[in-house]
Scaffold this motif. Sequence first.
Motif, PDB file in Angstrom:
ATOM      1  N   VAL A   1       0.830  -1.201   0.000  1.00 35.17           N
ATOM      2  CA  VAL A   1       0.000   0.000   0.000  1.00 35.17           C
ATOM      3  C   VAL A   1       0.867   1.254   0.000  1.00 35.17           C
ATOM      4  O   VAL A   1       0.603   2.214  -0.734  1.00 35.17           O
ATOM      5  CB  VAL A   1      -0.948  -0.010   1.218  1.00 35.17           C
ATOM      6  N   SER A   2       1.903   1.231   0.811  1.00 38.70           N
ATOM      7  CA  SER A   2       2.807   2.383   0.867  1.00 38.70           C
ATOM      8  C   SER A   2       3.481   2.615  -0.487  1.00 38.70           C
ATOM      9  O   SER A   2       3.554   3.753  -0.975  1.00 38.70           O
ATOM     10  CB  SER A   2       3.862   2.146   1.946  1.00 38.70           C
ATOM     11  N   ALA A   3       3.945   1.530  -1.102  1.00 34.94           N
ATOM     12  CA  ALA A   3       4.609   1.662  -2.400  1.00 34.94           C
ATOM     13  C   ALA A   3       3.633   2.158  -3.467  1.00 34.94           C
ATOM     14  O   ALA A   3       3.983   3.016  -4.295  1.00 34.94           O
ATOM     15  CB  ALA A   3       5.208   0.315  -2.808  1.00 34.94           C
ATOM     16  N   ALA A   4       2.405   1.625  -3.437  1.00 31.68           N
ATOM     17  CA  ALA A   4       1.410   2.061  -4.424  1.00 31.68           C
ATOM     18  C   ALA A   4       1.067   3.531  -4.240  1.00 31.68           C
ATOM     19  O   ALA A   4       0.953   4.286  -5.219  1.00 31.68           O
ATOM     20  CB  ALA A   4       0.151   1.211  -4.308  1.00 31.68           C
ATOM     21  N   ALA A   5       0.917   3.945  -2.979  1.00 34.16           N
ATOM     22  CA  ALA A   5       0.609   5.359  -2.712  1.00 34.16           C
ATOM     23  C   ALA A   5       1.744   6.246  -3.203  1.00 34.16           C
ATOM     24  O   ALA A   5       1.514   7.308  -3.792  1.00 34.16           O
ATOM     25  CB  ALA A   5       0.376   5.570  -1.216  1.00 34.16           C
ATOM     26  N   TRP A   6       2.980   5.782  -2.986  1.00 40.71           N
ATOM     27  CA  TRP A   6       4.147   6.541  -3.453  1.00 40.71           C
ATOM     28  C   TRP A   6       4.120   6.654  -4.977  1.00 40.71           C
ATOM     29  O   TRP A   6       4.328   7.728  -5.555  1.00 40.71           O
ATOM     30  CB  TRP A   6       5.426   5.860  -2.974  1.00 40.71           C
ATOM     31  N   GLY A   7       3.839   5.545  -5.637  1.00 43.32           N
ATOM     32  CA  GLY A   7       3.812   5.546  -7.099  1.00 43.32           C
ATOM     33  C   GLY A   7       2.746   6.466  -7.659  1.00 43.32           C
ATOM     34  O   GLY A   7       2.994   7.218  -8.610  1.00 43.32           O
ATOM     35  N   VAL A   8       1.553   6.444  -7.079  1.00 47.05           N
ATOM     36  CA  VAL A   8       0.466   7.301  -7.565  1.00 47.05           C
ATOM     37  C   VAL A   8       0.797   8.769  -7.306  1.00 47.05           C
ATOM     38  O   VAL A   8       0.621   9.628  -8.179  1.00 47.05           O
ATOM     39  CB  VAL A   8      -0.872   6.920  -6.884  1.00 47.05           C
ATOM     40  N   ARG A   9       1.317   9.052  -6.104  1.00 52.87           N
ATOM     41  CA  ARG A   9       1.633  10.442  -5.744  1.00 52.87           C
ATOM     42  C   ARG A   9       2.701  11.012  -6.672  1.00 52.87           C
ATOM     43  O   ARG A   9       2.571  12.134  -7.179  1.00 52.87           O
ATOM     44  CB  ARG A   9       2.112  10.471  -4.287  1.00 52.87           C
ATOM     45  N   VAL A  10       3.742  10.236  -6.910  1.00 53.90           N
ATOM     46  CA  VAL A  10       4.842  10.721  -7.763  1.00 53.90           C
ATOM     47  C   VAL A  10       4.420  10.719  -9.234  1.00 53.90           C
ATOM     48  O   VAL A  10       4.740  11.643  -9.982  1.00 53.90           O
ATOM     49  CB  VAL A  10       6.092   9.843  -7.552  1.00 53.90           C
ATOM     50  N   GLY A  11       3.670   9.687  -9.643  1.00 53.84           N
ATOM     51  CA  GLY A  11       3.289   9.566 -11.050  1.00 53.84           C
ATOM     52  C   GLY A  11       2.293  10.612 -11.498  1.00 53.84           C
ATOM     53  O   GLY A  11       2.177  10.896 -12.693  1.00 53.84           O
ATOM     54  N   PHE A  12       1.557  11.210 -10.552  1.00 56.24           N
ATOM     55  CA  PHE A  12       0.568  12.228 -10.925  1.00 56.24           C
ATOM     56  C   PHE A  12       1.242  13.544 -11.303  1.00 56.24           C
ATOM     57  O   PHE A  12       0.669  14.364 -12.015  1.00 56.24           O
ATOM     58  CB  PHE A  12      -0.403  12.435  -9.763  1.00 56.24           C
ATOM     59  N   VAL A  13       2.455  13.740 -10.825  1.00 55.42           N
ATOM     60  CA  VAL A  13       3.201  14.969 -11.146  1.00 55.42           C
ATOM     61  C   VAL A  13       3.881  14.764 -12.505  1.00 55.42           C
ATOM     62  O   VAL A  13       4.601  13.786 -12.698  1.00 55.42           O
ATOM     63  CB  VAL A  13       4.261  15.250 -10.056  1.00 55.42           C
ATOM     64  N   PRO A  14       3.643  15.667 -13.477  1.00 54.67           N
ATOM     65  CA  PRO A  14       4.096  15.375 -14.842  1.00 54.67           C
ATOM     66  C   PRO A  14       5.605  15.362 -15.066  1.00 54.67           C
ATOM     67  O   PRO A  14       6.053  14.829 -16.073  1.00 54.67           O
ATOM     68  CB  PRO A  14       3.432  16.462 -15.682  1.00 54.67           C
ATOM     69  N   ASP A  15       6.397  15.943 -14.158  1.00 59.64           N
ATOM     70  CA  ASP A  15       7.843  15.919 -14.436  1.00 59.64           C
ATOM     71  C   ASP A  15       8.514  14.636 -13.951  1.00 59.64           C
ATOM     72  O   ASP A  15       9.736  14.498 -14.095  1.00 59.64           O
ATOM     73  CB  ASP A  15       8.549  17.163 -13.882  1.00 59.64           C
ATOM     74  N   THR A  16       7.758  13.720 -13.383  1.00 57.41           N
ATOM     75  CA  THR A  16       8.315  12.415 -13.009  1.00 57.41           C
ATOM     76  C   THR A  16       7.412  11.303 -13.537  1.00 57.41           C
ATOM     77  O   THR A  16       6.188  11.394 -13.442  1.00 57.41           O
ATOM     78  CB  THR A  16       8.419  12.256 -11.476  1.00 57.41           C
ATOM     79  N   VAL A  17       8.020  10.270 -14.102  1.00 57.54           N
ATOM     80  CA  VAL A  17       7.277   9.092 -14.576  1.00 57.54           C
ATOM     81  C   VAL A  17       7.824   7.868 -13.839  1.00 57.54           C
ATOM     82  O   VAL A  17       9.040   7.655 -13.824  1.00 57.54           O
ATOM     83  CB  VAL A  17       7.443   8.903 -16.095  1.00 57.54           C
ATOM     84  N   VAL A  18       6.937   7.117 -13.230  1.00 62.73           N
ATOM     85  CA  VAL A  18       7.372   5.916 -12.510  1.00 62.73           C
ATOM     86  C   VAL A  18       7.559   4.788 -13.532  1.00 62.73           C
ATOM     87  O   VAL A  18       6.609   4.371 -14.186  1.00 62.73           O
ATOM     88  CB  VAL A  18       6.333   5.497 -11.449  1.00 62.73           C
ATOM     89  N   VAL A  19       8.807   4.335 -13.671  1.00 63.11           N
ATOM     90  CA  VAL A  19       9.108   3.282 -14.649  1.00 63.11           C
ATOM     91  C   VAL A  19       8.989   1.902 -14.010  1.00 63.11           C
ATOM     92  O   VAL A  19       8.351   1.004 -14.550  1.00 63.11           O
ATOM     93  CB  VAL A  19      10.523   3.482 -15.240  1.00 63.11           C
TER      94      VAL A  19
END
Lengths: 163, 110
Positions: free
Chosen positions: A106-124
């Motif tokens: 859950v923590s990792a998913a929340a991190w991915g969604v939070r970071v991925g929503f910002v357009p200057d970072t893409v979670v690979v």
Amino acid sequence: MPAMLLRVVVLTSIYLLALTSLHPGDVLVGLVLSTLVLVVSRRVRPRQPPPSTLPLGRRLAGVPALLGGTLVDLAVGTWRTAACLVGRGPASAGLVEVPIPRGGEVSAAAWGVRVGFVPDTVVVELDEERGRMLLHVLDASDPEAVVAAQLHSYERRQRRVFP
Amino acid sequence: MISIVLDVVGGALLLIGLVLLTISLVGVLRLPDTYSQLHAQGLAAGPGVVAILASSIATEDATIITFALLAIAFVALTSPVAGHAIARAAHRRGNRDARGTGSRSAGEGE
């Protein structure tokens, strides 16, 4: 149990908002559907032991900081991305590996969604078992600064809600 | 008075959203590799759509605003996942970005 009840209430609220109705029959159907969805999802995927013993109240108290901080990150990231796209393009874009605390799925998913929503970072890639997240960022000229910024953002925004 | 303020704010949000969508389109067409194009796509799928949906406050209609808020919540949850899926697929196919980073042998890390 309180977390389960909270999920049922949230799902039912979304259902009622989508219907724009508070008719008792709709409330009942919403409660039944929400409960079914939660029960089935728990059976399909066995729940992992919770990584944190933080009380629900303290976690909910961190939600405003999480939402507000994410909005700030979104505004800053949008500005940087738009400026980059209108200008010369990403001159120093690249991949950066960020170590993430092993707080569970859950923590990792929340991190991915939070970071991925910002357009200057893409979670690979996001690997919570190995504790790493691979990001593509527009400015990878200083990878250590990117890692420090991500960890700082986690500490300030996410840790209280999704440790 | 409040109605005028809401009209102005709604109009400004609509304008911002349209500008972001336009910049995003230019970025997708200009940028050379998948990863960079995903940044441009993220500009449209995230803040661009959110700004346009948020401009619904100018309608002063509770039903429309509620639907817009729900749509924003769903966009906020699904847009990062879509971007991640594309980036992950590109990475596993061994795609490189413009600087030559990002290649990886298929199946690595699984």
